[in-house]
Design an enzyme around this catalytic site. Structure first.
Site, mmCIF file in Angstrom:
data_model
loop_
_atom_site.group_PDB
_atom_site.id
_atom_site.type_symbol
_atom_site.label_atom_id
_atom_site.label_comp_id
_atom_site.label_asym_id
_atom_site.label_seq_id
_atom_site.Cartn_x
_atom_site.Cartn_y
_atom_site.Cartn_z
ATOM 1 N N LYS A 35 -19.755 24.617 -42.380
ATOM 2 C CA LYS A 35 -18.898 25.795 -42.069
ATOM 3 C C LYS A 35 -17.860 25.988 -42.998
ATOM 4 O O LYS A 35 -17.245 24.971 -43.352
ATOM 5 C CB LYS A 35 -18.392 25.500 -40.638
ATOM 6 C CG LYS A 35 -17.202 26.721 -40.122
ATOM 7 C CD LYS A 35 -16.339 25.681 -39.105
ATOM 8 C CE LYS A 35 -14.988 26.510 -39.044
ATOM 9 N NZ LYS A 35 -13.889 26.076 -38.417
ATOM 10 N N ILE B 239 -25.742 22.973 -43.606
ATOM 11 C CA ILE B 239 -25.108 24.268 -43.086
ATOM 12 C C ILE B 239 -23.720 24.035 -42.913
ATOM 13 O O ILE B 239 -23.164 24.096 -41.810
ATOM 14 C CB ILE B 239 -25.696 24.770 -41.915
ATOM 15 C CG1 ILE B 239 -25.868 23.601 -40.846
ATOM 16 C CG2 ILE B 239 -27.030 25.142 -42.368
ATOM 17 C CD1 ILE B 239 -26.293 24.092 -39.528
ATOM 18 N N ASN C 5 -18.270 24.785 -51.584
ATOM 19 C CA ASN C 5 -19.524 24.128 -51.114
ATOM 20 C C ASN C 5 -20.844 24.709 -51.939
ATOM 21 O O ASN C 5 -21.683 23.929 -52.064
ATOM 22 C CB ASN C 5 -19.510 24.744 -49.783
ATOM 23 C CG ASN C 5 -18.504 23.884 -48.587
ATOM 24 O OD1 ASN C 5 -17.996 23.066 -48.900
ATOM 25 N ND2 ASN C 5 -18.295 24.596 -47.632
ATOM 26 N N TYR D 88 -21.928 30.320 -30.127
ATOM 27 C CA TYR D 88 -20.844 30.426 -30.818
ATOM 28 C C TYR D 88 -20.363 31.894 -30.342
ATOM 29 O O TYR D 88 -19.200 31.998 -30.957
ATOM 30 C CB TYR D 88 -21.359 30.351 -31.965
ATOM 31 C CG TYR D 88 -21.894 29.242 -32.632
ATOM 32 C CD1 TYR D 88 -21.987 28.169 -31.967
ATOM 33 C CD2 TYR D 88 -22.821 29.255 -34.008
ATOM 34 C CE1 TYR D 88 -22.494 27.102 -32.570
ATOM 35 C CE2 TYR D 88 -23.095 27.997 -34.388
ATOM 36 C CZ TYR D 88 -23.074 26.794 -33.819
ATOM 37 O OH TYR D 88 -23.912 25.642 -33.924
#
Length: 281
Positions: free
Chosen positions: A237, A235, A247, A58
């Site tokens: 984003k 998880i 979320n 990343y």
């Protein structure tokens, strides 16, 4: 009942797996802008997240570390995971690049280190021996694998001296992966879902739209709540504060049996991450 109101009171805490991993984490894939990455990680932690996921590939580990440092949250309270890229999976490369990741993140040790994909330089015995060495040295608290098929997970569990905590895979209502989830359960390996809202595809899925309307929440919350009901860690984003908070608010959403059965019955399959080196190809 959940909510899609970003100003609403959000949950104060998150359930954890038996291995101590918070079941809702913050994913940082495509957080390419350093300033934005720092801000988003800090916002997530101050919203309540205690699980942060990144990867060597990343190219944002330093920014993630800066975000953790900037947040008004003790490092010991953060479950931090990163992943070793497929070009770094030879024994010596694992040891060298894992230490480099730890330095970039600005921490003394990692809570979880994954094999990102079983591809290119991956060799089960050699790669996992290096992970076990890092575990024995106390540089990583847990070993993980990612994108492993059931048969690859079985081999990894067999050859790795350190226990394998988790298998991180793409998982959402449009890619439910029942066989893989069953294998993970058989080996007491936690399942961690990346792309848990299918890169936004859940927003146009009729079954999820219906459940979201019933509860007055977003389709993203429905997808995350469904995964939690399955015992799966997510998880997602997010970049904006509104999405980060939406979320997180999924932790307040309780789906009933009708909701779960409705989502379970989805027959559409839409894999979002499908590189040529994916083990299913």
């Amino acid at each position: 009942m959940g909510t899609n109101d970003a100003d609403a009171v959000t949950p104060e805490c998150c359930p954890t797996t038996s291995g101590g991993m918070p079941m809702l984490g913050f994913g940082t894939w495509q957080h390419d802008d350093p300033t934005q990455c720092v801000e988003s990680v800090t916002t997530a932690l101050e919203t309540g997240y205690r699980h942060i996921d990144t990867a060597q590939a990343y190219d944002n580990e330093e920014s993630v570390g800066d975000g953790i440092e900037a947040a008004d949250v003790d490092r010991d309270d953060v479950f931090l995971a990163t992943k070793v890229w497929i070009s770094n999976l030879a024994y010596d490369d694992v040891l060298e690049t894992a230490r480099a990741s730890i330095d970039r993140l600005g921490v003394d040790a990692l809570d979880l280190l994954y094999v990102h994909w079983p591809a290119r330089t991956y060799d089960a015995e050699e790669t996992l021996a290096a992970f076990s060495e890092l575990y024995d040295e106390g540089l990583i608290e847990n070993v993980g694998v990612s994108n492993f098929l059931p048969e690859q997970l079985e081999v990894a569990v067999d050859v790795c001296d350190a226990p394998i905590l988790a298998n991180q895979v793409e998982l959402h209502p449009l890619l439910q992966q029942p066989e893989l989830r069953e294998t993970c359960a058989d080996y007491d390996v936690d399942v961690v879902a990346y792309s848990p809202i299918a890169r936004g595809e859940v927003f146009s899925q009729p079954e999820l739209q219906a459940v979201a309307e019933k509860h007055g929440v977003s389709e993203a919350q429905v997808s995350l709540a469904w995964l939690r009901e399955k015992g799966v860690t997510s998880i997602p984003k997010a970049t904006s504060e509104d999405h980060i908070r939406d979320n997180w608010a999924s932790l307040s959403l309780e789906l009933d049996r009708e909701d779960i059965d409705r989502i379970d019955s989805i027959e559409e399959t839409a894999r979002q991450v499908d590189p040529d080196f994916g083990p299913w190809n």
